[in-house]
Design an enzyme around this catalytic site. Structure first.
Site, PDB file in Angstrom:
ATOM      1  N   SER A  31       0.879  -1.178   0.000  1.00 28.03           N
ATOM      2  CA  SER A  31       0.000   0.000   0.000  1.00 28.03           C
ATOM      3  C   SER A  31       0.907   1.215   0.000  1.00 28.03           C
ATOM      4  O   SER A  31       2.089   1.108   0.347  1.00 28.03           O
ATOM      5  CB  SER A  31      -0.837  -0.024   1.280  1.00 28.03           C
ATOM      6  N   TYR A  43      -2.130  -1.294  10.901  1.00 27.55           N
ATOM      7  CA  TYR A  43      -2.185  -1.631   9.470  1.00 27.55           C
ATOM      8  C   TYR A  43      -0.903  -1.153   8.781  1.00 27.55           C
ATOM      9  O   TYR A  43      -0.284  -1.904   8.019  1.00 27.55           O
ATOM     10  CB  TYR A  43      -3.412  -0.941   8.856  1.00 27.55           C
TER      11      TYR A  43
END
Ligand SMILES: NC(=O)c1ccc[n+]([C@@H]2O[C@H](COP(=O)([O-])OP(=O)(O)OC[C@H]3O[C@@H](n4cnc5c(N)ncnc54)[C@H](OP(=O)(O)O)[C@@H]3O)[C@@H](O)[C@H]2O)c1
Length: 274
Positions: free
Chosen positions: A138, A151
């Site tokens: 990401s 995360y």
């Protein structure tokens, strides 16, 4: 020779679109998911378009299902050309609101799940002297943001793993590719795990950041764009290590490259808090 691809977390979003895109490129694609009852939608499309898609069970947190899935593929097809490590979820909560158990669970899926699946396919790829491993990181694997440190840490860990693996695996003809999407319009935000308590001192900050993120997700890049990037990277002869997807990802990563740490921190503060 029929090329074989495996995608984890193919029940929705990026995994679903990537499994379809690889099949449309001619790959025999194993669209794996932890709940195969969610496989009907992809199988319907496969039937209509005459695509070679098999749905099989694979829970990245369960070593046994990974072993069984890989054994099944090897017994059927004798090879694995592409593995897309996509399965993951989004843990929300500032660090003080997270328990160690929240963090361990996040790493169990987003990091150790990837490690387990890679380790299961490597003997086959090494003996073939070929293969491509695609890790869905990401923009959050390169840039820290508030409110989702669990995360983000899991994706930073995945970036370190991927960068190191590239060196270890290239002598065996195995390529490693990192995909860095920005905000993509998928179920990730409706299935997120929220750890913030009602009485949390971080409640206002969490709500503010999440409101912005949820608004961004409504206008997010379609998951088909990520799938297209993956197919292009996998098909290229000498793929770059990292592939950002979406204008937001490109904008943040460019800003990080061009600015000092302090300049970048001030830029993020302005983007998120003003
Ligand atoms: N959406 C974004 O903005 C964005 C941005 C950057 C990176 N990513 C990454 O992209 C990947 C895919 O997410 P998405 O956006 O497509 O969201 P999504 O639609 O929620 O897809 C997540 C997928 O992961 C699966 N999954 C979760 N835990 C699993 C497990 N233990 N074993 C096997 N599968 C599991 C889910 O299966 P179930 O249906 O069974 O829950 C689902 O198929 C994730 O790694 C995410 O971190 C997303």
């Amino acid at each position: 020779m029929e090329k074989v691809a495996i995608v984890t977390g193919s029940s929705s979003g990026i995994g679903f679109e990537t499994a379809l895109a690889l099949a449309r490129e001619g790959y025999r694609t194993y669209a794996t998911m932890r709940d195969v009852k969610k496989g009907d939608r992809i199988l319907d499309i496969a039937k209509k378009e005459n695509l070679k898609i098999n749905v099989i069970e694979l829970d990245v947190n369960n070593e046994n299902t990974i072993k069984k899935a890989v054994e099944c593929i090897i017994s059927e097809k004798k090879r694995i050309d592409v593995l897309v490590n996509n399965a993951g979820y989004f843990l929300v909560g500032c660090l003080e609101d997270l328990t160690i158990s929240d963090l361990k669970d996040q790493f169990e899926t987003n990091f150790f799940g990837v490690v387990r699946t890679i380790q299961a396919v490597l003997p086959t790829m090494r003996s073939q002297k070929s293969g491509t491993i695609v890790n869905i990181s990401s923009v959050a694997g390169r840039i820290g943001f508030p409110v989702t440190p669990g995360y983000i840490s899991s994706k930073f860990a995945l970036e370190g793993l991927s960068e190191s693996m590239r060196y270890e695996l290239f002598p065996f003809g195995i390529r490693t590719i990192i995909i860095e999407p920005g905000v993509i319009k998928t179920n990730l935000f409706s299935t997120l795990k929220k750890a913030t308590k009602a009485e949390s001192p971080y409640k206002d900050m969490t709500e503010k950041v999440m409101k912005g993120l949820l608004m961004m997700s409504e206008m997010g890049t379609p998951p088909q764009e990520v799938a297209k990037t993956i197919v292009k990277a996998v098909s290229s002869e000498n793929p770059l290590p990292r592939h950002p997807v979406g204008n937001d990802a490109i904008m943040f990563l460019e800003a990080k490259k061009d600015k000092t740490d302090m300049e970048f921190e001030n830029y993020i503060k302005k983007e998120l808090f003003s």
